[in-house]
Scaffold this motif. Structure first.
Motif, mmCIF file in Angstrom:
data_model
loop_
_atom_site.group_PDB
_atom_site.id
_atom_site.type_symbol
_atom_site.label_atom_id
_atom_site.label_comp_id
_atom_site.label_asym_id
_atom_site.label_seq_id
_atom_site.Cartn_x
_atom_site.Cartn_y
_atom_site.Cartn_z
ATOM 1 N N ARG A 1 1.166 -7.281 13.923
ATOM 2 C CA ARG A 1 0.100 -7.235 12.921
ATOM 3 C C ARG A 1 0.617 -6.510 11.687
ATOM 4 O O ARG A 1 1.110 -5.381 11.783
ATOM 5 N N LEU A 2 0.539 -7.174 10.552
ATOM 6 C CA LEU A 2 0.957 -6.571 9.289
ATOM 7 C C LEU A 2 -0.268 -6.160 8.481
ATOM 8 O O LEU A 2 -1.221 -6.929 8.355
ATOM 9 N N THR A 3 -0.211 -4.950 7.973
ATOM 10 C CA THR A 3 -1.227 -4.478 7.041
ATOM 11 C C THR A 3 -0.525 -3.967 5.796
ATOM 12 O O THR A 3 0.587 -3.440 5.878
ATOM 13 N N VAL A 4 -1.151 -4.148 4.649
ATOM 14 C CA VAL A 4 -0.571 -3.722 3.380
ATOM 15 C C VAL A 4 -1.446 -2.612 2.801
ATOM 16 O O VAL A 4 -2.663 -2.777 2.665
ATOM 17 N N HIS A 5 -0.827 -1.493 2.473
ATOM 18 C CA HIS A 5 -1.537 -0.320 1.972
ATOM 19 C C HIS A 5 -1.068 -0.016 0.551
ATOM 20 O O HIS A 5 0.086 -0.265 0.195
ATOM 21 N N VAL A 6 -1.945 0.552 -0.236
ATOM 22 C CA VAL A 6 -1.598 0.906 -1.611
ATOM 23 C C VAL A 6 -1.538 2.417 -1.802
ATOM 24 O O VAL A 6 -1.221 2.899 -2.887
ATOM 25 N N SER A 7 -1.837 3.186 -0.748
ATOM 26 C CA SER A 7 -1.769 4.650 -0.806
ATOM 27 C C SER A 7 -0.892 5.155 0.331
ATOM 28 O O SER A 7 -0.981 4.661 1.471
ATOM 29 N N MET A 8 -0.061 6.137 0.042
ATOM 30 C CA MET A 8 0.852 6.668 1.039
ATOM 31 C C MET A 8 0.164 7.602 2.031
ATOM 32 O O MET A 8 0.659 7.797 3.148
ATOM 33 N N ASP A 9 -0.938 8.188 1.645
ATOM 34 C CA ASP A 9 -1.549 9.249 2.447
ATOM 35 C C ASP A 9 -1.896 8.803 3.860
ATOM 36 O O ASP A 9 -1.649 9.525 4.836
ATOM 37 N N ALA A 10 -2.481 7.606 3.991
ATOM 38 C CA ALA A 10 -2.921 7.142 5.305
ATOM 39 C C ALA A 10 -1.755 6.903 6.260
ATOM 40 O O ALA A 10 -1.943 6.910 7.485
ATOM 41 N N LEU A 11 -0.568 6.708 5.723
ATOM 42 C CA LEU A 11 0.605 6.397 6.555
ATOM 43 C C LEU A 11 1.504 7.609 6.784
ATOM 44 O O LEU A 11 2.527 7.494 7.464
ATOM 45 N N GLU A 12 1.151 8.753 6.232
ATOM 46 C CA GLU A 12 2.093 9.882 6.207
ATOM 47 C C GLU A 12 2.570 10.290 7.596
ATOM 48 O O GLU A 12 3.772 10.514 7.810
ATOM 49 N N ALA A 13 1.678 10.415 8.558
ATOM 50 C CA ALA A 13 2.078 10.878 9.892
ATOM 51 C C ALA A 13 3.089 9.926 10.527
ATOM 52 O O ALA A 13 4.149 10.353 11.017
ATOM 53 N N ASP A 14 2.782 8.623 10.519
ATOM 54 C CA ASP A 14 3.710 7.634 11.085
ATOM 55 C C ASP A 14 4.998 7.578 10.267
ATOM 56 O O ASP A 14 6.097 7.433 10.821
#
Length: 419
Positions: free
Chosen positions: A36-49
């Motif tokens: 599953r691919l998701t595209v994000h425009v903010s880095m914050d939500a991905l920081e932990a991973d």
């Protein structure tokens, strides 16, 4: 899964092992289909991973969270952060940004023009079979997710074997980048490291440089410690490099304010045990020229891997002493003593890099067209790389191009050691 000799087992047990192996492969393929691919425009939500994935030694420091955050904070380009997952597990993150050209919209690695190698961020426990399935699924998934905003995805300057680890996307079509990167392994001590090279010649050049700088009043090797000192040395680098590019008639890739702000942001980050985004090193004169800096090198460190990002020298004073060469001697000696294992001179084939390095790393560009325009852009990319590689392979043609560049050089300027 470890190799097992099925001939040494009872038939029934061997059949069960074969069945389980086939089932595991089928599960890998099925799992890859569940990508599953998701595209994000903010880095914050991905920081932990993101930070968990970047801890791997196979991940380039140029895809580190802090590096990309500094670029995003100083540039206005739209982020396209591609997260690939299977169930709750994040398998990879491709930190991309959208660049709009006159004809094409390109999704590329964040800050790619100033990176020396790119890897993306991938989990270390992806099975090789799954990798192949993921790579084939990635093209269709990226096209579905990004084709409305981008014409082409360019994953450039990627070593397909880094730190002994094959890259998960090696099965994708790629073209060899026109430039390699060059590394020097750092061994048990500096003497052993120099023994890989022409140690006698290297020490002689070091002594000659020292004598010539002593004639100017002496020098000191400086590592910028305070924020003010880092800012001053970095601003001086921008000045020295501007003079250099102008002398060669080349565009100044450091001239825009956003790029300078990016490097200032990196230099402001304090070092930790894990690394440092940007460390400023310099040769500073004493005597009558007290305080004048004649050579600069900026370095990034992640774990035991050090990359030289850029360097410059004073074109008007001390160039004949090869202060850049002297600076590298001090830097490599220090990092060797501190336990680093790899000194990386970065991408670009230049004589001073080959004189120091014993390893050449081939880098490749993965170019994935998403639209009809993207196919044209991919063809243009391949053609440009083909022409550049052809010029560099033909010594006469390459020498002619170099002479054209030198012909633009103003009188009295000299080659730097760190261009």
């Amino acid at each position: 899964m470890t190799d097992v000799d099925l001939n040494m087992m009872p038939v029934s047990k061997a059949r069960r092992r074969v069945w389980h192996a086939r089932r595991e492969k089928a599960q890998d393929i099925a799992a890859a289909r569940d990508l599953r691919l998701t595209v994000h425009v903010s880095m914050d939500a991905l920081e932990a991973d993101w930070r968990a994935l970047e801890a791997s030694s196979a991940t380039s420091l140029h895809q580190g969270f802090d590096w990309c955050a500094a670029w995003a904070a100083t540039h206005s380009s739209q982020l396209l952060l591609v997260r690939g997952s299977i169930g709750p597990k994040t398998l990879f993150i491709l930190p991309l940004e959208l660049v709009r050209g006159r004809l094409f919209r390109t999704a590329r690695f964040i800050g790619s023009p100033h990176s020396n190698l790119n890897t993306g961020l991938f989990a270390t426990d992806i099975d090789p079979l799954t990798c192949e399935q993921l790579a084939s699924s990635l093209i269709a998934e990226l096209s579905a997710k990004l084709s409305r905003v981008a014409d082409i995805v360019t994953l450039d300057k990627m070593p397909f074997d880094w730190h002994g680890t094959p890259h998960p996307l090696t099965s994708l079509p790629a073209v060899r980048n026109q430039n390699s990167s060059f590394q020097l392994p750092l061994l048990a001590n500096f003497e052993a490291t120099l023994a890989q090279l022409n140690a006698k010649r290297r020490r002689k050049k070091f002594r000659v440089s020292q004598r010539r700088l002593d004639a100017l009043g002496g020098y000191e090797y400086v590592i910028a410690k305070t924020p003010q000192e880092r800012r001053q040395i970095l601003d001086l680098f921008f000045e020295q490099k501007a003079i250099r590019f102008k002398a060669l008639g080349l565009p100044n890739v450091f001239q825009d304010r956003e790029t300078q702000a990016f490097f200032h942001a990196l230099a402001a980050v304090e070092p930790t045990a894990e690394g440092q985004p940007l460390e400023l090193n310099a040769i500073r004169l004493r005597g009558e020229q007290n305080g004048r800096i004649v050579a600069i090198a900026a370095l990034s460190r992640k774990g035991d891997h050090v990359i030289c990002q850029f360097g410059s020298i004073d074109e008007n004073l001390g160039a004949e002493a090869s202060p850049g060469e002297l600076l590298f001697y001090h830097i490599i000696s220090r990092y060797n003593a501190e336990g680093m294992t790899l000194f990386d001179f970065g991408i670009g084939d230049q004589a001073y890099k080959r004189s120091w390095c014993t390893v050449e790393t081939v880098q490749r560009d993965i170019v994935l067209p998403l639209t009809l325009r993207g196919r044209l852009a991919a063809a243009a990319h391949h053609t440009a790389v083909w022409l550049k590689v052809g010029i560099k392979k033909n010594k006469k043609v390459y020498a002619f191009v170099q002479r054209l560049r030198q012909g633009r050089q103003t009188p009295g300027t000299a080659e730097t050691d760190g261009d």
